[in-house]
Motif scaffolding. Structure first.
Motif, PDB file in Angstrom:
ATOM      1  N   GLU A  41      28.291 -24.074  -2.567  1.00 12.96           N
ATOM      2  CA  GLU A  41      28.523 -23.333  -1.321  1.00 12.96           C
ATOM      3  C   GLU A  41      28.500 -21.822  -1.541  1.00 12.96           C
ATOM      4  O   GLU A  41      28.095 -21.068  -0.666  1.00 12.96           O
TER       5      GLU A  41
ATOM      6  N   PHE B 119      32.247 -20.903   5.274  1.00  8.74           N
ATOM      7  CA  PHE B 119      32.199 -22.238   4.666  1.00  8.74           C
ATOM      8  C   PHE B 119      33.585 -22.852   4.583  1.00  8.74           C
ATOM      9  O   PHE B 119      34.604 -22.163   4.583  1.00  8.74           O
ATOM     10  N   GLN B 120      33.578 -24.156   4.427  1.00  7.42           N
ATOM     11  CA  GLN B 120      34.828 -24.902   4.299  1.00  7.42           C
ATOM     12  C   GLN B 120      35.663 -24.409   3.117  1.00  7.42           C
ATOM     13  O   GLN B 120      36.865 -24.243   3.224  1.00  7.42           O
ATOM     14  N   SER B 121      34.980 -24.162   1.981  1.00  5.48           N
ATOM     15  CA  SER B 121      35.708 -23.707   0.803  1.00  5.48           C
ATOM     16  C   SER B 121      35.803 -22.181   0.789  1.00  5.48           C
ATOM     17  O   SER B 121      36.182 -21.609  -0.207  1.00  5.48           O
TER      18      SER B 121
ATOM     19  N   ASP C 230      31.960 -23.952   9.271  1.00  4.74           N
ATOM     20  CA  ASP C 230      31.920 -25.343   8.795  1.00  4.74           C
ATOM     21  C   ASP C 230      33.330 -25.773   8.395  1.00  4.74           C
ATOM     22  O   ASP C 230      33.785 -25.458   7.312  1.00  4.74           O
TER      23      ASP C 230
END
Lengths: 276, 288, 334
Positions: A169, C81-83, C158
């Protein structure tokens, strides 16, 4: 959770572990000690351990007999050069395998590792011929290339395992942020992977430094590194224990010191990332 | 999970490494196979034409062939057995609470940094020499006759030297693996009434299996081609002529490139048999 | 300025079709939430919009321009982002500045924008720290900061709150809504939490197995779920979905009634049942009632406190005004 142990048990552990540690280290210690003895003391019966007249004459004699600094320089260039070149080629490859895996990624990795299993002696003569043809025999360039090639699979493999631990990510974030592939690798991946890259670098410098097949067979006078320097002491007329010890100490000291200082990185590197 | 763009970029970035290794593998390999079918004596007439499988038959039927395969396997097997057994014990010891563990670890790692030529020379002269070696002094101290190690117990001596070099590697990997063992598992086993030895056997050892696989794989790669240790000690005498060394002698000492190349092909085949075997295990281990 | 249109967009991984061809229009300035159970394709859909995945078919238009084959960086979108995906080796300042640096913006402008974003997000005191030294909520803000400095035409989120603990989640939810009201930029937000969807969205897109089940405002979905799936997914506690011979009178295959639309009485009602566990929230009480007529227990929501002893008999009456009827295909009919 660490539990408290009795002092008695800890003392026993300590004594035993130190005894084993010293036993394993003893050959190196003995070599270093002998290098400071005179030739007579080096072979005295019974052997002297610490109480002898310390002297530096062997180091002077070794430097005089064979130009240590030149061998050292060759070793540094060959080990360092092959490792750096390997990293430059391996980082993009490991990026591809770690972040854009395909069905074949694992096969390619295993194939790369399998090239390490190709017995060097099986291809010695062809390489020898190619080296003569290309004028690479007894050159540092030639050895840099060969050692880079034999260590490349290990470098790729190690970097791959380190890269895989970096969350994809973050690289995607860089991509969204407008980074090109080059910028993504240069500004995001590489700085994040510094510890892994350092371990890889160290381990491969050591492997290249100690490599003793190609360095012995592809060099003569000009490009010979320390492995060849020390091999010249295996002939009987050179057999003086104190001088042999001095030469040995000089050959292993740089890497021993480097290894000890960077123990932590090395331990993780040594496991090739395969053991957590 | 990627776009077409990143996939093609990946292919381009993998290309240099793959092409270089492919070249490094194929070009010399092709030449070796080519030479192996020729009578080729660089110092005695050079290329003397094709000989078919002559070199293969000669290498295979020579009295040195099977002993060399045997010597190779004995050395690899012996070193693997010693480094793994002592590696596990040493790792278990180093995992115990003690004072100065960092220093002990440094002492134990040190042999790994010693280049093979140095360790072989030091062991050969300063320890195994029948007159001035430390072992000789030690034997005399107990009234025994000094042993001429490298001729009387040559294979064992080589195994000792190589094991000393590789023990640190095995120990470190196994130590890392032991340290990653979840101590709650051990505590659960303790609660279940397992005594220390059983805990080691049923929990620690199985936990180490992956690490042991890695040790076997990596050490085998390096051990199959040990050279310097033999080059500076026995020069292949006294039954220490490994396949590697035998081929080396054919190519460089007798300057019979054709014959040596045939030997090289055998060595490659042997290595590949071992490789396929090992890759299976590693490939399986990689999945988990 | 931020209108995104998906035209017959589809995605397959190998032979597996994750998203069958799908149409969707997201208007400029709209806060759109993709919601659905895990594995419903909502994150894949977002990544298709971002350009982090190639679509297998169809077109994506951003502001009337075909962006199907435009690389992620050129789409003018920013993603959280999720993280959080913060760069751990860079300070907060460098993290926020990174997209601007990549855009080769000049130093003064970068500084100005970073300072601006930091003050909006209460990060001014943390600009020189590394992400590792920040709390979860602060990291979340840095990730948002990195997105807003680019002044994108749309934000993509997300599951940004799933790594935060419950209390922080409520706070950040408000902050993101606040941000949207202020910036008026299109936002697309992916979550599996229908509460987040209900509280934040202008428009909810309910997805299941890659298929859009319903699109509408939160209250539209609450009042008139198109089918059984949406009815069960939107609303908390879940709608009671009942089927069986007992409901033949209602002329439907399945009927749905929300816990807040059932009256409970100890003396009279339509369905008789026994009281199971009661959950006391103070403001409300959720009573689980086992009725002989239905295999599943019903949940009833009562305002305030209500004390019913476990195992006692009660009677339930659904509010006919808020009764949902579904046919054999699970579709709602009035």
């Amino acid at each position: 959770m660490a539990r408290s142990v009795t002092t008695r048990r800890k003392t026993l552990n300590t004594l035993f572990a130190w005894a084993v540690g010293l036993l394993i280290f003893f050959p190196i210690l003995w070599t270093i000690l002998t290098s400071f003895k005179t030739e007579a003391q080096a072979i005295s019966d019974p052997p002297v351990f610490l109480f002898f007249d310390w002297t530096l004459e062997n180091y002077a004699a070794v430097q005089e007999r064979s130009n240590y600094m030149r061998f050292l320089w060759n070793s540094v260039i060959i080990a360092g050069g092959s490792t750096l070149l390997g990293l430059i080629i391996a980082i993009p490859a490991a990026w591809s395998m770690a972040f854009v895996p395909s069905r074949h990624t694992k096969d390619i990795l295993l194939w790369m590792l399998s090239t390490k299993m190709l017995p060097a002696v099986g291809v010695l003569y062809p390489i020898y011929l190619i080296f003569i043809r290309m004028g690479l025999l007894d050159t540092k360039t030639g050895l840099v290339v060969v050692l880079m090639l034999i260590n490349l699979p290990i470098i790729v493999w190690m970097l791959y395992t380190y890269f895989k631990e970096i969350p994809g990510e973050i690289l995607e974030a860089a991509r969204m942020d407008g980074a090109t592939l080059k910028e993504e690798i240069l500004y995001v991946l590489t700085p994040m992977a510094i510890p892994g890259i350092a371990s890889t670098l160290l381990l491969n410098v050591i492997l290249a430094w100690n490599e003793a097949f190609w360095t012995l067979n592809l060099t003569a006078a000009k490009a010979a590194p320390l492995t060849a320097f020390i091999a010249s002491y295996s002939s009987p007329e050179g057999l003086f224990y104190a001088k042999l010890s001095a030469a040995s100490t000089m050959a292993i000291a740089p890497i021993l010191i480097l290894g000890w200082f960077s123990q932590k990185q090395l331990v993780s590197g040594l496991t090739f990332g395969a053991v957590k | 999970m990627a776009t077409q763009q990143s996939r093609s970029a990946a292919r381009i970035m993998m290309a240099p490494a793959v092409i270089l290794l492919l070249g490094w593998m194929l070009v010399p390999l092709t030449m070796t196979v080519w030479f192996s079918f020729k009578k080729y004596l660089p110092l005695r007439g050079g290329d003397l034409g094709w000989t078919g499988f002559d070199n293969y038959v000669r290498f295979f039927t020579s009295s040195a062939f099977w002993p060399s395969v045997q010597a190779t396997l004995v050395i690899v097997g012996g070193v693997l057995a010693i480094t793994i057994v002592f590696g596990v014990l040493l790792a278990a010891l180093l995992n115990q609470p003690m004072w100065g563990r960092g220093i002990v670890r440094i002492l134990v790692i040190a042999p790994f940094f010693v280049m093979p030529t140095v360790s072989a020379l030091v062991w050969k002269n300063m320890f195994m020499d029948p007159v001035n070696g430390l072992f000789a002094h030690l034997w005399k101290l107990f009234g025994a006759e000094p042993v001429s190690w490298l001729s009387e117990a040559s294979l064992e001596s080589i195994i000792l030297i190589v094991s000393w070099q590789w023990l640190p590697f095995a120990t470190l990997i196994l130590l890392t693996a032991i340290q990653s063992l979840d101590s709650e598992q051990l505590e659960a086993a303790e609660m279940d009434g397992a005594p220390p030895l059983k805990r080691f056997g049923f929990i620690t050892l199985p936990h180490l299996s992956r690490a042991i696989t890695v040790v076997v794989l990596i050490q085998t790669i390096f051990l199959l081609s040990i050279f310097a240790e033999i080059f500076v000690t026995t020069q292949g005498a006294f039954g220490t002529k490994t396949l590697t060394y035998l081929i080396y002698q054919r190519v460089l000492e007798s300057q019979n490139v054709g014959l040596g190349s045939a030997g090289g092909v055998y060595a490659i085949i042997l290595a590949n048999i071992v490789a396929i075997f090992l890759m299976r295990i590693v490939g399986k281990n990689l999945d988990t | 300025m931020g209108r995104i249109v998906l035209d017959k967009i589809s995605k397959s991984f190998g032979d597996v079709e994750v998203i069958p061809p799908l149409d969707l229009a997201i208007n400029d300035g709209e806060f759109t939430v993709f919601v659905g159970p895990s594995g419903c394709g909502k994150s894949t859909l977002l990544r298709l919009i971002a350009g982090l995945e190639d679509s297998s078919g169809g077109h994506i238009r951003i502001d009337h321009e075909d962006a199907t084959h435009v690389p992620p960086a050129k789409r003018g979108l920013a993603m959280v982002f999720q993280s959080y995906a913060l760069y751990p080796h860079m300070s907060v300042r460098k993290n926020i500045a990174f997209p601007l640096k990549m855009a080769k913006m000049d130093k003064a402008e970068i500084d100005r924008r970073v300072e601006g974003a930091a003050s909006v997000l209460n990060l001014t005191d943390y600009l020189d720290r590394r992400p590792g030294q920040l709390s979860g909520g602060q990291r979340q803000r840095v990730a948002i900061g990195r997105a807003i400095v680019r002044e994108p035409s749309a934000f993509l989120f997300d599951e940004p709150l799933s790594n935060l603990d419950a209390a922080l989640r409520v706070g950040m939810r408000l902050e993101i809504s606040e941000l949207h009201k202020r910036l008026k930029t299109t936002m697309i937000y992916v979550t599996h939490d229908q509460v987040e969807a209900m509280t934040m969205a202008d428009k909810i897109v309910v997805l299941q197995a890659g298929v859009i089940e319903q699109v509408g405002s939160p209250l539209e979905l609450y009042r008139a779920p198109r089918n059984v799936f949406v009815a069960g997914f939107i609303g908390s506690p879940k709608m009671n979905l009942l089927s069986g011979p007992e409901i033949a009178d209602y002329n439907a295959h399945t009927i749905g009634t929300r816990p807040e639309h059932i009256a409970i009485s100890q003396t009279e009602g339509v369905w008789e049942g026994t009281v199971g566990v009661s959950e006391h929230l103070g403001s409300d009480t959720f009573v689980h009632v086992k009725c002989a007529a239905f295999p599943e227990p019903l949940t009833v929501r009562v305002r305030g406190e209500l004390d019913l002893s476990y195992g006692s008999t009660v009677f339930l009456t659904p509010d006919p005004e808020h009764l949902h009827r579904f046919d054999a295909q699970g579709l709602r009919f009035a």
